[in-house]
Design a protein around this motif. Structure first.
Motif, PDB file in Angstrom:
ATOM      1  N   LEU A 196     -82.742  55.200  44.669  1.00 52.11           N
ATOM      2  CA  LEU A 196     -81.533  55.512  45.431  1.00 52.11           C
ATOM      3  C   LEU A 196     -81.536  56.920  46.019  1.00 52.11           C
ATOM      4  O   LEU A 196     -80.609  57.286  46.740  1.00 52.11           O
ATOM      5  CB  LEU A 196     -80.295  55.343  44.526  1.00 52.11           C
ATOM      6  CG  LEU A 196     -80.147  53.985  43.827  1.00 52.11           C
ATOM      7  CD1 LEU A 196     -78.928  53.997  42.917  1.00 52.11           C
ATOM      8  CD2 LEU A 196     -80.038  52.866  44.856  1.00 52.11           C
ATOM      9  N   GLY A 197     -82.561  57.679  45.701  1.00 47.07           N
ATOM     10  CA  GLY A 197     -82.642  59.037  46.230  1.00 47.07           C
ATOM     11  C   GLY A 197     -81.617  59.987  45.648  1.00 47.07           C
ATOM     12  O   GLY A 197     -81.260  60.990  46.277  1.00 47.07           O
ATOM     13  N   GLU A 198     -81.145  59.698  44.427  1.00 51.92           N
ATOM     14  CA  GLU A 198     -80.158  60.577  43.800  1.00 51.92           C
ATOM     15  C   GLU A 198     -80.804  61.891  43.370  1.00 51.92           C
ATOM     16  O   GLU A 198     -81.934  61.919  42.883  1.00 51.92           O
ATOM     17  CB  GLU A 198     -79.535  59.887  42.583  1.00 51.92           C
ATOM     18  CG  GLU A 198     -78.739  58.641  42.940  1.00 51.92           C
ATOM     19  CD  GLU A 198     -78.206  57.923  41.720  1.00 51.92           C
ATOM     20  OE1 GLU A 198     -77.368  57.005  41.891  1.00 51.92           O
ATOM     21  OE2 GLU A 198     -78.601  58.282  40.589  1.00 51.92           O
ATOM     22  N   GLU A 199     -80.061  62.968  43.530  1.00 54.41           N
ATOM     23  CA  GLU A 199     -80.573  64.294  43.194  1.00 54.41           C
ATOM     24  C   GLU A 199     -80.406  64.572  41.706  1.00 54.41           C
ATOM     25  O   GLU A 199     -79.358  64.297  41.120  1.00 54.41           O
ATOM     26  CB  GLU A 199     -79.833  65.357  43.999  1.00 54.41           C
ATOM     27  CG  GLU A 199     -80.329  66.780  43.745  1.00 54.41           C
ATOM     28  CD  GLU A 199     -79.541  67.814  44.519  1.00 54.41           C
ATOM     29  OE1 GLU A 199     -79.875  69.003  44.423  1.00 54.41           O
ATOM     30  OE2 GLU A 199     -78.570  67.416  45.208  1.00 54.41           O
ATOM     31  N   ILE A 200     -81.458  65.114  41.097  1.00 56.36           N
ATOM     32  CA  ILE A 200     -81.392  65.539  39.702  1.00 56.36           C
ATOM     33  C   ILE A 200     -81.190  67.057  39.698  1.00 56.36           C
ATOM     34  O   ILE A 200     -82.111  67.810  39.984  1.00 56.36           O
ATOM     35  CB  ILE A 200     -82.673  65.174  38.937  1.00 56.36           C
ATOM     36  CG1 ILE A 200     -82.940  63.670  39.026  1.00 56.36           C
ATOM     37  CG2 ILE A 200     -82.575  65.610  37.475  1.00 56.36           C
ATOM     38  CD1 ILE A 200     -84.256  63.246  38.391  1.00 56.36           C
TER      39      ILE A 200
END
Length: 335
Positions: A265-269
């Motif tokens: 999902l391309g979520e940022e960590i």
């Protein structure tokens, strides 16, 4: 967990419960949160009902304790828990939701101390609670703005609290209904609760939503694998390795959720998320330092292949219970 099969089962559970957060994120793109959660339980309920019918086990509640357990599990542990978590995840990423939900084992002893006379509070419990709460706050305020992130974290935290409350309340009753039947009724109760809540909250119905292929796939995955399959894996592990080892799933599944959220999902960590998770893990260790230490000592002293706990015993938040009477009342906050 020295047995290879146990490790594989644990890994499978961490995978299905961790990737469940990713599936929720995908489904929420087109499905209303509460109705999505209700439909998930519809599928799981059908599977559990099928299991009860196939095994021909006792299925009718026979005591007041059975009814109390069904209502507590169905409305709090399942229904309200999923309501808050699905609503919360509509505001935050799947990784953040999984990490905040891992606060559940920390808040549970606090509630148990108030409701169960057998529970005692220790200094490490207080420090662990404050440390874990600091981790949640760090995640909630990441970026320095009180926007949707804070709302989402608050809703996920509410999900953890109602789950913990329901889990503690179930320890007050000892029912006679078999485990599979109890959870079939609990799934049905949770589904009815969520459908009613969805109707009041938004007036949404299953006929009005947009069913995209990805939404259908996410729903089927959640109902069949994450819920029905996940609980089957969980209870199998509970009898094989004990509750202390199984409780570590709360910290394995968020790692899976974060990795899949970032990859698919391309979520940022963010650094704040990692730091918050680290604080929650430290808080968990402090709240469970005594049973974890006992587990370590038992493992050292026991011959290879021995279990730290008896096959008919599990530890639930520091207390040892017989699986023949109490196992049926306990659930993990798996999403």
């Amino acid at each position: 967990m020295t047995n290879t099969e146990d490790v594989l089962l644990f890994g499978a559970l961490a995978f299905v419960w961790g990737t469940a957060f990713t599936a929720i994120e995908i489904g929420l793109e087109t499905l209303p949160p509460l109705l999505f959660a209700a439909a998930r339980l519809d599928i799981a309920a059908v599977i559990f009902i099928g299991a009860v019918l196939r095994s021909r086990t006792e299925w009718l509640p026979r005591t007041k304790a059975d009814v109390a357990l069904i209502l507590s599990n169905g409305i709090l542990v399942i229904g309200a828990h999923f309501a808050f978590s699905f609503l919360g995840q509509s505001h935050v990423t799947s990784g953040v939701a999984a990490i905040v939900l891992s606060f559940t084992p920390i808040i549970t002893p606090v509630i148990a101390i108030r409701l169960l006379a057998t529970e005692r509070v220790y200094g490490t419990d207080v420090i662990g609670l404050c440390t874990g709460l600091a981790g949640v706050i760090a995640i909630a305020t990441a970026g320095g703005s009180f926007d949707g992130q804070l709302i989402g974290v608050a809703l996920i935290l509410a999900s953890a609290v109602v789950f913990a409350l329901g889990s503690v309340l179930t320890e007050r009753w000892t029912g006679v209904l078999p485990t599979t039947s109890l959870h079939a009724w609990s799934m049905i109760t949770g589904a009815v609760f969520l459908h009613a809540t969805a109707a009041v909250y938004s007036g949404a119905s299953l006929l009005q939503v947009t069913w995209t292929p990805s939404a259908v796939a996410a729903l089927v995955y959640l109902g069949v694998f994450a819920t029905a399959g996940g609980f089957l894996l969980y209870f199998t592990l509970l009898t094989r390795i004990g509750a202390t080892n199984v409780s570590l799933i709360n910290y394995a599944s968020p790692v899976v959720a974060t990795i899949f959220g970032a990859t698919l999902l391309g979520e940022e960590i963010t650094a704040a998320t990692v730091a918050g998770f680290a604080l929650i893990v430290v808080g968990f260790a402090l709240c469970n330092i005594r049973p974890l230490w006992q587990l370590t000592r038992s493992t050292r002293k026991a011959p290879a292949g021995d279990r730290p706990l008896g096959r008919d015993e599990v530890r639930v938040h520091g207390n040892v219970y017989s699986t023949t009477t109490d196992l049926q009342t306990y659930l993990q906050p798996g999403d």
